[in-house]
Design a protein around this motif. Structure first.
Motif, PDB file in Angstrom:
ATOM      1  N   ALA A  21       0.828  -1.210   0.000  1.00 45.97           N
ATOM      2  CA  ALA A  21       0.000   0.000   0.000  1.00 45.97           C
ATOM      3  C   ALA A  21       0.864   1.262   0.000  1.00 45.97           C
ATOM      4  O   ALA A  21       0.594   2.210  -0.740  1.00 45.97           O
ATOM      5  CB  ALA A  21      -0.945  -0.002   1.198  1.00 45.97           C
ATOM      6  N   PHE A  22       1.926   1.267   0.811  1.00 49.12           N
ATOM      7  CA  PHE A  22       2.773   2.462   0.876  1.00 49.12           C
ATOM      8  C   PHE A  22       3.671   2.600  -0.349  1.00 49.12           C
ATOM      9  O   PHE A  22       3.955   3.714  -0.774  1.00 49.12           O
ATOM     10  CB  PHE A  22       3.571   2.493   2.189  1.00 49.12           C
ATOM     11  N   THR A  23       4.089   1.491  -0.933  1.00 55.02           N
ATOM     12  CA  THR A  23       4.859   1.560  -2.177  1.00 55.02           C
ATOM     13  C   THR A  23       3.997   2.158  -3.281  1.00 55.02           C
ATOM     14  O   THR A  23       4.434   3.050  -4.019  1.00 55.02           O
ATOM     15  CB  THR A  23       5.381   0.176  -2.586  1.00 55.02           C
ATOM     16  N   ASN A  29      10.808   3.560  -1.534  1.00 52.54           N
ATOM     17  CA  ASN A  29      11.514   3.803  -0.269  1.00 52.54           C
ATOM     18  C   ASN A  29      10.562   3.845   0.916  1.00 52.54           C
ATOM     19  O   ASN A  29      10.838   3.266   1.964  1.00 52.54           O
ATOM     20  CB  ASN A  29      12.333   5.092  -0.337  1.00 52.54           C
ATOM     21  N   GLU A  30       9.433   4.539   0.751  1.00 53.65           N
ATOM     22  CA  GLU A  30       8.443   4.621   1.824  1.00 53.65           C
ATOM     23  C   GLU A  30       7.815   3.253   2.079  1.00 53.65           C
ATOM     24  O   GLU A  30       7.570   2.878   3.230  1.00 53.65           O
ATOM     25  CB  GLU A  30       7.361   5.650   1.475  1.00 53.65           C
ATOM     26  N   GLY A  31       7.569   2.496   1.043  1.00 53.21           N
ATOM     27  CA  GLY A  31       7.031   1.144   1.195  1.00 53.21           C
ATOM     28  C   GLY A  31       7.960   0.261   2.005  1.00 53.21           C
ATOM     29  O   GLY A  31       7.526  -0.489   2.888  1.00 53.21           O
ATOM     30  N   GLY A  35       7.126  -0.977   5.682  1.00 52.08           N
ATOM     31  CA  GLY A  35       7.142  -2.438   5.784  1.00 52.08           C
ATOM     32  C   GLY A  35       8.038  -2.908   6.923  1.00 52.08           C
ATOM     33  O   GLY A  35       7.670  -3.815   7.686  1.00 52.08           O
ATOM     34  N   ASN A  36       9.211  -2.280   7.072  1.00 56.84           N
ATOM     35  CA  ASN A  36      10.120  -2.634   8.171  1.00 56.84           C
ATOM     36  C   ASN A  36       9.514  -2.270   9.527  1.00 56.84           C
ATOM     37  O   ASN A  36       9.621  -3.045  10.484  1.00 56.84           O
ATOM     38  CB  ASN A  36      11.473  -1.947   7.991  1.00 56.84           C
ATOM     39  N   TYR A 177      10.382   8.459  11.547  1.00 57.04           N
ATOM     40  CA  TYR A 177       8.928   8.352  11.518  1.00 57.04           C
ATOM     41  C   TYR A 177       8.231   9.646  11.945  1.00 57.04           C
ATOM     42  O   TYR A 177       7.020   9.730  11.893  1.00 57.04           O
ATOM     43  CB  TYR A 177       8.448   7.216  12.413  1.00 57.04           C
ATOM     44  N   TRP A 178       8.995  10.604  12.365  1.00 53.20           N
ATOM     45  CA  TRP A 178       8.421  11.819  12.936  1.00 53.20           C
ATOM     46  C   TRP A 178       8.725  13.020  12.077  1.00 53.20           C
ATOM     47  O   TRP A 178       8.202  14.041  12.112  1.00 53.20           O
ATOM     48  CB  TRP A 178       8.940  12.027  14.356  1.00 53.20           C
TER      49      TRP A 178
END
Length: 178
Positions: A21-23, A29-31, A35-36, A177-178
């Motif tokens: 979904a994020f990819t 890169n965001e995916g 995912g991690n 993440y921030w």
């Protein structure tokens, strides 16, 4: 469509859903990054500090959300909603909003007082989140986009000021993440 609490056994499905979904929406890169994060969160699901909900339609896993505990010196039950993912072919149909409402209802039944999130105010306002000043409740780490820090009271009282810096679960304790 049905919702349920997920456990560590769902790690692979969760990681694949969020990565995909994020990819699709934010790039490779965001995916990989999300995912991690989800892999780490999933491996520690305990239904206390880390709670995960999933949405299923006709036997297919189509959406998921995480709630993680924010800890303060005083004993107040605050959770953070993040991340949220809906499979690409089910987006725009209200799946995420229904799942968030389900999760919020579950947290309310657990006597959680406040839920925060860090995301798109336009999206999260649809389920009741409002802008949250860091003087009311500080984020665990420095925010790169303070307008995305949002809160929601699950009680009859408005979100009240907490004069303390919270700590988050280990997976979120990274400035990326921030």
């Amino acid at each position: 469509m049905n919702h349920k609490v997920l456990n560590k056994d769902s790690l692979e499905e969760l990681t694949n859903l969020f990565s995909s979904a994020f990819t699709d929406s934010e790039g490779e890169n965001e995916g990989r990054l999300i995912g991690n994060l989800v892999s780490e969160l999933s491996s520690k699901i305990d239904n206390q500090e880390i709670i995960c909900f999933g949405t299923f339609e006709n036997g297919s896993f189509i959406g998921s959300i995480f709630f993680t505990r924010l800890r303060f010196k005083e004993d107040i039950r605050v959770y953070m909603l993040a991340p949220v993912a809906v499979s690409t072919n089910h987006q725009g149909k209200g799946v995420g909003q229904k799942l968030i409402r389900y999760g919020l209802s579950d947290l309310k039944s657990r006597s959680v007082a406040i839920v925060t999130t860090y995301g798109d105010p336009n999206y999260y306002s649809k389920v009741g989140f409002r802008a949250l000043s860091e003087s009311t409740i500080a984020a665990p780490l420095t925010l790169s986009m303070p307008e995305g820090w949002l809160g929601l009271s699950l009680t009859e009282e408005p979100v009240s000021e907490i004069d303390d810096q919270p700590t988050c679960v280990k997976a979120f304790n990274d400035p990326v993440y921030w």
